[in-house]
Design a protein around this motif. Structure first.
Motif, PDB file in Angstrom:
ATOM      1  N   ASN A  57     -54.148  49.540 -93.244  1.00 43.85           N
ATOM      2  CA  ASN A  57     -55.183  48.506 -93.318  1.00 43.85           C
ATOM      3  C   ASN A  57     -56.340  48.848 -92.388  1.00 43.85           C
ATOM      4  OD1 ASN A  57     -53.886  46.625 -95.107  1.00 43.85           O
ATOM      5  ND2 ASN A  57     -52.441  46.226 -93.461  1.00 43.85           N
ATOM      6  N   PHE A  58     -55.994  49.249 -91.182  1.00 40.52           N
ATOM      7  CA  PHE A  58     -57.010  49.653 -90.200  1.00 40.52           C
ATOM      8  C   PHE A  58     -57.787  50.864 -90.734  1.00 40.52           C
ATOM      9  CE2 PHE A  58     -58.060  52.700 -86.859  1.00 40.52           C
ATOM     10  CZ  PHE A  58     -58.833  51.936 -86.002  1.00 40.52           C
ATOM     11  N   ALA A  59     -57.048  51.807 -91.302  1.00 41.24           N
ATOM     12  CA  ALA A  59     -57.670  53.046 -91.800  1.00 41.24           C
ATOM     13  C   ALA A  59     -58.673  52.743 -92.913  1.00 41.24           C
ATOM     14  CB  ALA A  59     -56.587  54.002 -92.310  1.00 41.24           C
ATOM     15  N   VAL A  60     -58.307  51.838 -93.797  1.00 42.81           N
ATOM     16  CA  VAL A  60     -59.197  51.473 -94.901  1.00 42.81           C
ATOM     17  C   VAL A  60     -60.483  50.856 -94.352  1.00 42.81           C
ATOM     18  CG1 VAL A  60     -59.475  49.835 -96.813  1.00 42.81           C
ATOM     19  CG2 VAL A  60     -57.379  51.181 -96.614  1.00 42.81           C
ATOM     20  N   MET A  88     -57.922  56.080 -95.779  1.00 38.53           N
ATOM     21  CA  MET A  88     -59.260  56.061 -95.190  1.00 38.53           C
ATOM     22  C   MET A  88     -60.198  57.002 -95.961  1.00 38.53           C
ATOM     23  SD  MET A  88     -60.499  57.183 -91.378  1.00 38.53           S
ATOM     24  CE  MET A  88     -60.191  58.901 -91.700  1.00 38.53           C
ATOM     25  N   GLU A  89     -59.712  58.210 -96.213  1.00 38.67           N
ATOM     26  CA  GLU A  89     -60.565  59.205 -96.868  1.00 38.67           C
ATOM     27  C   GLU A  89     -60.899  58.815 -98.305  1.00 38.67           C
ATOM     28  OE1 GLU A  89     -58.379  62.554 -94.150  1.00 38.67           O
ATOM     29  OE2 GLU A  89     -58.752  63.093 -96.236  1.00 38.67           O
ATOM     30  N   LEU A  90     -59.920  58.249 -99.016  1.00 39.83           N
ATOM     31  CA  LEU A  90     -60.183  57.861-100.409  1.00 39.83           C
ATOM     32  C   LEU A  90     -61.034  56.588-100.497  1.00 39.83           C
ATOM     33  CD1 LEU A  90     -56.881  58.680-102.356  1.00 39.83           C
ATOM     34  CD2 LEU A  90     -58.988  60.009-102.200  1.00 39.83           C
ATOM     35  N   THR A  91     -61.003  55.771 -99.451  1.00 39.15           N
ATOM     36  CA  THR A  91     -61.912  54.619 -99.430  1.00 39.15           C
ATOM     37  C   THR A  91     -63.354  55.113 -99.360  1.00 39.15           C
ATOM     38  OG1 THR A  91     -60.238  53.229 -98.384  1.00 39.15           O
ATOM     39  CG2 THR A  91     -62.527  52.494 -98.198  1.00 39.15           C
ATOM     40  N   SER A 139     -56.631  60.119 -87.921  1.00 34.89           N
ATOM     41  CA  SER A 139     -57.779  60.781 -87.279  1.00 34.89           C
ATOM     42  C   SER A 139     -59.060  60.271 -87.916  1.00 34.89           C
ATOM     43  CB  SER A 139     -57.704  62.299 -87.478  1.00 34.89           C
ATOM     44  OG  SER A 139     -56.509  62.786 -86.891  1.00 34.89           O
ATOM     45  N   VAL A 140     -59.908  59.694 -87.104  1.00 37.93           N
ATOM     46  CA  VAL A 140     -61.169  59.152 -87.611  1.00 37.93           C
ATOM     47  C   VAL A 140     -62.315  60.055 -87.159  1.00 37.93           C
ATOM     48  CG1 VAL A 140     -62.715  57.153 -87.609  1.00 37.93           C
ATOM     49  CG2 VAL A 140     -60.232  56.810 -87.487  1.00 37.93           C
ATOM     50  N   PRO A 141     -63.010  60.649 -88.123  1.00 41.56           N
ATOM     51  CA  PRO A 141     -64.103  61.563 -87.740  1.00 41.56           C
ATOM     52  C   PRO A 141     -65.272  60.795 -87.152  1.00 41.56           C
ATOM     53  CG  PRO A 141     -64.117  61.212 -90.113  1.00 41.56           C
ATOM     54  CD  PRO A 141     -62.893  60.518 -89.576  1.00 41.56           C
ATOM     55  N   GLU A 142     -65.987  61.464 -86.224  1.00 39.55           N
ATOM     56  CA  GLU A 142     -67.125  60.800 -85.595  1.00 39.55           C
ATOM     57  C   GLU A 142     -68.445  61.488 -85.921  1.00 39.55           C
ATOM     58  OE1 GLU A 142     -65.970  58.900 -81.499  1.00 39.55           O
ATOM     59  OE2 GLU A 142     -64.947  60.837 -81.681  1.00 39.55           O
ATOM     60  N   THR A 143     -68.394  62.795 -86.079  1.00 40.46           N
ATOM     61  CA  THR A 143     -69.643  63.518 -86.340  1.00 40.46           C
ATOM     62  C   THR A 143     -69.729  63.882 -87.822  1.00 40.46           C
ATOM     63  OG1 THR A 143     -68.602  65.675 -86.003  1.00 40.46           O
ATOM     64  CG2 THR A 143     -69.488  64.570 -84.050  1.00 40.46           C
ATOM     65  N   ASP A 144     -70.960  64.239 -88.234  1.00 42.90           N
ATOM     66  CA  ASP A 144     -71.150  64.654 -89.627  1.00 42.90           C
ATOM     67  C   ASP A 144     -70.319  65.895 -89.948  1.00 42.90           C
ATOM     68  OD1 ASP A 144     -72.826  62.564 -90.016  1.00 42.90           O
ATOM     69  OD2 ASP A 144     -74.684  63.722 -89.825  1.00 42.90           O
ATOM     70  N   GLU A 145     -70.218  66.801 -88.960  1.00 44.95           N
ATOM     71  CA  GLU A 145     -69.442  68.030 -89.180  1.00 44.95           C
ATOM     72  C   GLU A 145     -67.978  67.684 -89.441  1.00 44.95           C
ATOM     73  OE1 GLU A 145     -71.571  67.676 -86.521  1.00 44.95           O
ATOM     74  OE2 GLU A 145     -73.134  68.845 -87.512  1.00 44.95           O
ATOM     75  N   GLU A 146     -67.454  66.761 -88.646  1.00 46.11           N
ATOM     76  CA  GLU A 146     -66.051  66.361 -88.812  1.00 46.11           C
ATOM     77  C   GLU A 146     -65.833  65.697 -90.175  1.00 46.11           C
ATOM     78  OE1 GLU A 146     -64.954  65.603 -84.080  1.00 46.11           O
ATOM     79  OE2 GLU A 146     -65.530  63.922 -85.355  1.00 46.11           O
ATOM     80  N   LYS A 147     -66.801  64.897 -90.573  1.00 47.43           N
ATOM     81  CA  LYS A 147     -66.678  64.232 -91.881  1.00 47.43           C
ATOM     82  C   LYS A 147     -66.707  65.260 -93.011  1.00 47.43           C
ATOM     83  CE  LYS A 147     -68.774  60.006 -90.122  1.00 47.43           C
ATOM     84  NZ  LYS A 147     -70.019  59.285 -89.880  1.00 47.43           N
ATOM     85  N   THR A 148     -67.604  66.210 -92.901  1.00 46.75           N
ATOM     86  CA  THR A 148     -67.701  67.245 -93.939  1.00 46.75           C
ATOM     87  C   THR A 148     -66.423  68.072 -93.970  1.00 46.75           C
ATOM     88  OG1 THR A 148     -70.054  67.336 -93.517  1.00 46.75           O
ATOM     89  CG2 THR A 148     -69.136  69.159 -94.789  1.00 46.75           C
TER      90      THR A 148
END
Lengths: 280, 390
Positions: B9-12, B148-151, B181-190
């Motif tokens: 739930n938190f991840a979503v 989280m990622e699929l949301t 793991s929650v990404p914070e930077t654009d690089e991490e998200k990519t």
């Protein structure tokens, strides 16, 4: 096309697809007149409609942005929209009696509870006329329809000391009124007041249906008879005496305009406060 | 990168906010309530709004209304609420309003067991509203991290295809505590494969071009563009119309914008398929994790078994099912739903079997027994109501 139509309505939707003799145009025209007298422009109004006669004949007529929602749920759609669009833009909704007082009543009450800005014009042709003429929640007692062939014997929302406007008032609406469609000037003046309330406003407007209601209830499709029948069963609030059977008490029922915080405004203010607390 | 030991739930909620969601409307229902609660905590911090509705039908209408007004929005529920979304779901499909819907499946039918996982809305998620003449997009995570990622992906697809997208999770995913793991930077998200797209505004005059093109901005109300959207069959400009020709154009777009752009949507995971295994096990969502363990352990013993995990359920990843083999679908229900899609997608001469559990995951031992029986050519029937029907 008259001047008002030219200014505010889409040419391709005129004439409307309403049946011959329908009174909906009176209600619709009064709304446009009220908008004009308040100097609102095309971009100041987001016009929503629903299903049935009121929705279908009105959708897409307003030159500005407009939508038609699912049956009875437009108040919920409007609550979402209210949070998304500019606060100064007005939401107006033209809906039917089934939409407001039947399938959508719960959503309507919650829109009133939250005092969400929307000006709801309930265009009431006394039953489900676009589906062929079944009884609705304001069909007068004894009236024959396709689904009350022995006469309407269920209690309705406007008679017997029971008035749906009282329920909506208790829910928190800040402006409530009722008219019949042939009360041109009073209806326009009431709608102007409704539009000036930054909160939940509802105006109940009864209009004649010639095709189904007049045929079933009055035995003919004579539009003059139908218009007179509606007019003769309405009286201003406090003037109901006089021997006539009165179904609709007209005028302003409740005016607490701008006395209570509007929904989106409250939500936005609280959100800003939380943001300040979190960042500070 | 931030790391948490938290629920799905938190991840979503993290994923949604990252994707730009600024309004959540919901109605409390186990096991999706905590998403609403997390949204009520987190959204105001980023200037977003949490609205608790009078029922599920209103919840989704509020969310779709705000989306029609230009916001990225989301709602979440479980099966009994998901069926009440049918009305606004149809409005969003027909008016082509982007929105994300999460369904955390529990045991059904009806209220069933509120705190046990199920997978009963496989077909309901494909046909979430009335009338036909449309395609849907449904993504199924099998972990909190993937939820989280699929949301994020759901928001991306909903904007590009201007349609609602469902994240079909289950109780174990939304309630379960996991390392996230929650990404914070654009690089991490990519690096995580996350894709983002901004809301754009369709200024008309054609709001509904009769084509299968994607990346057409949705209608946004309140911008003074003269936008129109309704539940009726629209003309290109948005007027309501009652001609079959206009409806043909409308349905063509609803169906083929998704079918003809499957490559943007479809994803699945494969395991041990390179050596043409005799048995291929198919599972999505949480049970796919037990299946994965069972398949890996069976391989260690030399059993030629492989696995396919559909991640996009709709469109169904037919392209993953071309191999001739014995197929086994494992689902969290007794009637079997995905098994029919696997039967449809696999080669005609490949038998398809079904193993169902309800409210609890299959065990590795149960799965191994099932693999062995199938590979020996024995029927799967066990006891009474657990008998295989396929």
């Amino acid at each position: 096309m008259d001047k008002l139509s030219e200014k505010y309505l889409r040419a391709r939707k005129i004439p409307s697809t309403a049946c011959s003799g329908c009174g909906l145009g009176q209600a619709h025209k009064a709304f446009v007149q009220a908008i004009d007298e308040l100097n609102f422009g095309i971009d100041d109004i987001l016009w929503g409609t629903s299903i049935g006669c009121s929705g279908r004949q009105t959708f897409g007529t307003w030159k500005g942005d407009n939508f038609a929602g699912t049956h009875g749920r437009v108040y919920a759609i409007a609550r979402g929209l209210r949070l998304a669009i500019a606060p100064e833009m007005k939401i107006v909704l033209t809906v039917g009696d089934g939409d407001a007082f039947g399938i959508g009543l719960n959503h309507l009450l919650h829109a009133a509870r939250t005092n969400t800005q929307m000006t709801v014009l309930v265009c009431d042709n006394l039953g489900y006329q676009s589906t062929g003429g079944q009884y609705g929640w304001t069909t007068p007692p004894g009236v024959k329809t396709d689904s009350s062939p022995y006469g309407m014997y269920e209690p309705n929302w406007v008679q017997s000391g029971r008035d749906v406007l009282n329920i909506i008032q208790a829910a928190g609406a800040t402006f409530l009124a009722r008219h019949v469609s042939m009360e041109g000037r009073p209806l326009v003046d009431t709608l102007k007041k409704a539009l000036q309330n930054n909160g939940f406003s509802l105006v109940h407007c009864v209009f004649p249906c010639i095709t189904n209601f007049a045929k079933n209830a009055l035995g003919s499709r004579n539009s003059v008879n139908m218009f007179n029948w509606v007019r003769n069963h309405a009286a201003p609030l406090g003037q109901e005496a006089g021997g006539r059977e009165i179904f609709w008490r007209t005028g302003i029922y409740h005016d607490a305009s701008n006395t209570r915080a509007e929904f989106s405004q409250s939500v936005k203010e609280k959100t800003a406060e939380i943001q300040r607390e979190v960042s500070g | 990168m931030k790391r948490f030991l938290e629920t799905g739930n938190f991840a979503v909620t993290e994923g949604a906010i990252m994707a730009g969601c600024r309004l959540f409307a919901g109605y409390p229902i186990t096991p999706a309530t905590e998403i609403a609660e997390a949204m009520s905590v987190e959204l105001p911090k980023v200037g977003g709004y949490y609205v608790q509705a009078e029922d599920e039908c209103a919840a989704m209408h509020i969310a779709v209304g705000a989306a029609a007004g230009g916001m990225k929005t989301m709602t979440a529920t479980s099966g009994p609420g998901f069926i009440l979304y049918a009305d606004p779901y149809g409005w969003a499909i027909g008016c082509e309003i982007p929105i994300v819907v999460l369904n955390s499946q529990r045991v059904g039918p009806v209220s069933g067991i509120t705190g046990a996982p199920g997978q009963g809305e496989f077909y309901n998620s494909r046909y979430p509203t009335q009338g036909g003449n449309y395609e849907t997009i449904v993504l199924a995570p099998n972990s909190a991290q993937e939820a989280m990622e699929l949301t994020v992906e759901a928001f991306y697809l909903s904007e590009r295809f201007r349609t609602p997208v469902t994240v079909l999770a289950d109780q174990l995913i939304t309630d379960g505590l996991e390392d996230i793991s929650v990404p914070e930077t654009d690089e991490e998200k990519t690096a995580m494969g996350m894709r983002f797209v901004e809301r754009k505004v369709n200024a008309g005059p054609d709001f509904y071009p009769p084509s299968d093109a994607i990346d057409i901005p949705p209608v946004v109300l309140g911008k003074g563009t003269g936008a129109m959207c309704s539940d009726w069959t629209p003309t290109e400009e948005g007027y309501d119309i009652e001609t079959v020709e206009a409806h043909h154009k409308h349905s063509y777009r609803m169906i083929y914008k998704i079918r003809n752009n499957r490559d943007v949507i479809t994803r699945y995971e494969e395991l041990f398929l390179d050596d043409d295994p005799e048995l291929i096990v198919v599972a999505y969502g949480t049970p796919s994790r037990t299946v994965k363990t069972a398949v890996k352990k069976a391989r260690e013993k030399g059993v030629k078994v492989g696995m396919i995990r559909p991640v996009s359920l709709w469109p169904f990843p037919d392209e993953a099912f071309t191999r001739k083999a014995i197929y086994l679908t494992v689902e969290l229900l007794y009637d079997g739903q995905m098994v029919r899609e696997v039967q449809r997608a696999t080669p005609c001469d490949s038998p398809v079997h079904f193993f169902g559990k309800c409210g609890e995951l299959p065990t590795v031992t149960e799965l191994h027994e099932t693999f062995d029986k199938l590979l020996r050519g024995e029927p799967l029937g066990r006891i009474g109501w657990e008998r295989e029907a396929w």
